[in-house]
Design an enzyme around this catalytic site. Structure first.
Site: not given
Ligand code: AMP
Ligand code: ZN
Length: 114
Positions: A93-94, A100-102
Site C-alpha cells: 500500500g505504499q 516514511h515511518l508511520h
Molecule cells: P503510504 O501509503 O505508506 O505511502 O503513506 C502515505 C501517507 O502519506 C498516507 O497515510 C497519506 O495520508 C499521507 N499523505 C499524503 N499526502 C500528504 C500530505 N500532503 N501531508 C501529509 N500526509 C500526506
C-alpha cells in the site's frame, strides 16, 4: 527530488503540520490520520523505498525509529503502546515513494493488519 511530494514538504514548498525538524529528519501529521496520533517521520534525503537502503543509511533509519519513539513519549502513548511501520511498494500500500515511518497510536490497534 523535484517531483516528490515529501521532498516538497521538506523544502517547505507544500504546507504540512510539522511536529519535529532537524537537519536530517522531518516529522509531520498525516493528512488523513488513521489514529488519534498519526505522524510520518521522514529522512530529508530522498530514498524511494526500503529496497533502496544501503549500509550508509543505517544511522538515519535508526534516527527515524528513535524519533518516532520520542514523539510517542511526548504524546503520552509510550506506555499504552503505539505502532510504527513502513509500507514498501504496491502490495503493502505504499503511495508516496519517499520512505516514511508511520507512527500510529492513541487507540487500540488490531493484528493482523489489513
Ligand atoms: P503510504 O501509503 O505508506 O505511502 O503513506 C502515505 C501517507 O502519506 C498516507 O497515510 C497519506 O495520508 C499521507 N499523505 C499524503 N499526502 C500528504 C500530505 N500532503 N501531508 C501529509 N500526509 C500526506
Ligand atoms: Zn522525496
Amino acid at each position: 527530488m523535484t517531483d516528490c511530494l515529501f521532498c516538497k514538504i521538506i523544502r517547505h514548498e507544500i504546507p504540512a503540520s510539522i511536529v519535529y525538524e532537524d537537519d536530517r529528519i522531518l516529522a509531520f501529521n498525516d493528512i488523513n490520520p488513521q489514529a488519534p496520533t498519526h505522524v510520518l517521520v521522514v529522512p530529508k534525503r530522498h530514498i524511494a523505498t526500503l529496497n533502496e537502503l544501503s549500509p550508509e543509511d543505517d544511522q538515519i533509519v535508526g534516527e527515524l525509529v528513535r524519533r518516532a519513539a520520542a514523539i510517542a513519549k511526548e504524546r503520552g502513548i509510550s506506555a499504552g503502546g503505539f505502532r510504527t511501520l513502513f509500507n514498501t511498494n504496491r502490495e503493502a500500500g505504499q503511495t508516496v515513494f519517499h520512505i516514511h515511518l508511520h507512527l500510529l497510536g492513541g487507540r487500540t490497534m488490531h493484528w493482523p493488519p489489513g
